[in-house]
Design a protein around this motif. Structure first.
Motif, PDB file in Angstrom:
ATOM      1  N   LEU A  73      -7.182  -5.743   5.104  1.00  0.00           N
ATOM      2  CA  LEU A  73      -7.907  -6.085   6.326  1.00  0.00           C
ATOM      3  C   LEU A  73      -7.423  -5.173   7.454  1.00  0.00           C
ATOM      4  N   PRO A  74      -7.853  -3.913   7.439  1.00  0.00           N
ATOM      5  CA  PRO A  74      -7.434  -2.991   8.506  1.00  0.00           C
ATOM      6  C   PRO A  74      -8.176  -3.298   9.801  1.00  0.00           C
ATOM      7  N   ARG A  75      -7.505  -3.110  10.931  1.00  0.00           N
ATOM      8  CA  ARG A  75      -8.102  -3.436  12.229  1.00  0.00           C
ATOM      9  C   ARG A  75      -8.230  -2.226  13.150  1.00  0.00           C
ATOM     10  N   ARG A  76      -7.426  -1.216  12.921  1.00  0.00           N
ATOM     11  CA  ARG A  76      -7.434  -0.050  13.803  1.00  0.00           C
ATOM     12  C   ARG A  76      -7.775   1.204  13.001  1.00  0.00           C
ATOM     13  N   VAL A  77      -8.542   2.087  13.615  1.00  0.00           N
ATOM     14  CA  VAL A  77      -8.911   3.322  12.933  1.00  0.00           C
ATOM     15  C   VAL A  77      -7.698   4.232  12.820  1.00  0.00           C
ATOM     16  N   GLY A  78      -7.739   5.135  11.854  1.00  0.00           N
ATOM     17  CA  GLY A  78      -6.658   6.081  11.655  1.00  0.00           C
ATOM     18  C   GLY A  78      -6.302   6.203  10.190  1.00  0.00           C
ATOM     19  N   ARG A  79      -5.262   6.961   9.907  1.00  0.00           N
ATOM     20  CA  ARG A  79      -4.780   7.153   8.540  1.00  0.00           C
ATOM     21  C   ARG A  79      -3.643   6.182   8.269  1.00  0.00           C
ATOM     22  N   TYR A  80      -3.715   5.582   7.071  1.00  0.00           N
ATOM     23  CA  TYR A  80      -2.724   4.583   6.687  1.00  0.00           C
ATOM     24  C   TYR A  80      -2.183   4.913   5.298  1.00  0.00           C
ATOM     25  N   ALA A  81      -0.956   4.477   5.070  1.00  0.00           N
ATOM     26  CA  ALA A  81      -0.357   4.581   3.738  1.00  0.00           C
ATOM     27  C   ALA A  81      -0.493   3.221   3.061  1.00  0.00           C
ATOM     28  N   LEU A  82      -1.286   3.175   1.981  1.00  0.00           N
ATOM     29  CA  LEU A  82      -1.419   1.962   1.174  1.00  0.00           C
ATOM     30  C   LEU A  82      -0.346   2.010   0.094  1.00  0.00           C
ATOM     31  N   SER A  83       0.580   1.066   0.166  1.00  0.00           N
ATOM     32  CA  SER A  83       1.694   1.041  -0.783  1.00  0.00           C
ATOM     33  C   SER A  83       1.613  -0.207  -1.644  1.00  0.00           C
ATOM     34  N   LEU A  84       1.589  -0.006  -2.968  1.00  0.00           N
ATOM     35  CA  LEU A  84       1.643  -1.092  -3.940  1.00  0.00           C
ATOM     36  C   LEU A  84       2.966  -0.976  -4.676  1.00  0.00           C
TER      37      LEU A  84
END
Length: 409
Positions: A261-272
């Motif tokens: 559930l992302p809320r802010r634009v930009g680049r994110y690191a998805l870590s599992l």
């Protein structure tokens, strides 16, 4: 065990043991009595050995070495000392095959070790039959419940053969497990909406794990450095680290439901991660703004709070999605302006109320507009902006025109 008695000068005790369901060595006591009194040597303790037994006979783990034993009965088949070829010739009568009912062409290499080449030290119950047990070793890399272990001695299948062998998947492999989601290809998410995916755990040989792993699987979505593009207001730049934006839920069948559930634009690191160790399917994702909504958009008043008479005045209109990210409306025509004069009545003429894209007046972010309004002297105006038929925040706004000023030009 079943005991038979024959009458005559001597009593002969004959017993048989085993059956399709007996695959574990069993210790029993044989009791013999004459005229109610135990005979000498009774009770006699016996170990009943099934035709084939051991942990690897009916259950295995993919990729792990397994073993079990085949009972060769009292007929001596001890391999003579010498070359390995001689040892194999001594066991030509023992045949073991592991076949898959779903794939007849699948075969697993099986090694039969002659009794003399194998030691059973420490296994006291079998010590007396150490020279009559052949050890079978194998490693199966394909998991599934449809494997069958075929065992024969002297050309005849042993009792219970073929034995069903359930090959279970190995432990989850961080490199082979996969995340399946419609957004995985482009790596793009939309702000404000739940994004679903499924993490399928696989072992080192690619087999799908079908039960929980006994560890802790977690998911996190962390903002990458310099990833605040598309955010222009202080409230949008605020971090939401306190909000849960990624979860992993055990589905109980070797899969985990991943919800973002992302809320802010930009680049994110998805870590599992599994017990704090990252899966290889962790990746960078780009969060994009959703289409602009009236609830997230805002009309900003001039800094002075009044309009200057006799000239064009600029008001800032920022269109944004429900999370406050700058976003262009799906159609610019969906943004409507309306105004009326509160002193003297009448509507503001369309040529005196104009909408233009920001064009660098504030910044070049999508969704930034300038509302130009001409300030008529000695008047009070009500200015409104709607997006898809709904008023944006700050609309309608009531503005006074400062006294004085030049004539309309």
């Amino acid at each position: 065990a079943r005991v038979e008695r024959s009458e005559g000068e001597h009593n002969l005790l004959r017993y048989t043991a085993g059956g399709p369901g007996l695959t574990t060595p069993t210790t029993v006591q044989l009791v013999a009595a004459h005229l109610g009194a135990p005979v000498r040597g009774a009770p006699l303790q016996l170990t009943l050995l099934p035709p084939a037994f051991g942990p690897g006979l009916q259950r295995a783990t993919a990729g792990e070495a397994e073993r079990f034993w085949v009972y060769l009965s009292a007929a001596p088949r001890v391999a003579p000392r010498g070359s390995n070829a001689e040892a194999q010739r001594a066991l030509q009568s023992v045949q073991v095959e592991l076949r898959n009912e779903d794939d007849p062409s699948a075969r697993v290499a099986v090694t039969v070790v002659p009794p003399e080449l194998r030691a059973l030290r420490g296994e006291a119950a079998w010590a007396g039959a150490a020279d009559q047990l052949a050890e079978v070793r194998y490693t199966c890399t394909s998991a599934g419940p449809r494997w069958r272990m075929h065992v024969s001695v002297d050309g005849a299948a042993v009792c219970g053969s073929p034995f069903g062998c359930d090959v279970r998947p190995g432990r989850p492999c961080l490199a082979r497990s996969q995340l399946h989601a419609p957004w995985m290809g482009a790596g793009q998410l939309v702000a404000g909406g739940e994004q679903q995916g499924v993490l399928q755990l696989r072992d080192a040989h690619g087999n799908e794990c079908d039960v929980g792993v006994g560890g802790r699987v977690t998911a996190s979505l962390t903002r990458a450095p310099c990833a605040l593009n598309g955010s222009t207001d202080d409230e949008v730049l605020a971090e939401d680290d306190g909000l849960a934006n990624a979860t992993a839920t055990d589905l109980g069948d070797g899969r985990y439901g991943v919800t973002l559930l992302p809320r802010r634009v930009g680049r994110y690191a998805l870590s599992l991660e599994l017990d704090s160790r990252p899966f290889a399917c962790s990746r960078l994702v780009q969060v994009l703004a959703a289409p602009a909504e009236a609830g997230g958009s805002m009309l900003h008043l001039p800094a002075s709070g009044v309009l200057q008479p006799g000239q064009w005045n600029a008001m800032r209109l920022r269109c944004a999605d429900s999370c406050g990210n700058s976003s262009a409306p799906q159609q610019q025509e969906s943004v409507r302006l309306h105004g009326r004069c509160l002193r003297g009545g009448g509507a503001v003429q369309p040529e005196h109320l104009v909408l233009r894209e920001a064009d660098g007046a504030f910044d070049d972010s999508a969704g930034e507009f300038v509302v130009w309004i001409f300030g008529w002297p000695i008047s009070r105006l009500e200015i409104g902006v709607t997006l898809d038929g709904e008023d944006v925040a700050g609309s309608p706004a009531v503005l006074d025109v400062a006294a004085g000023g030049a004539a309309p030009g």
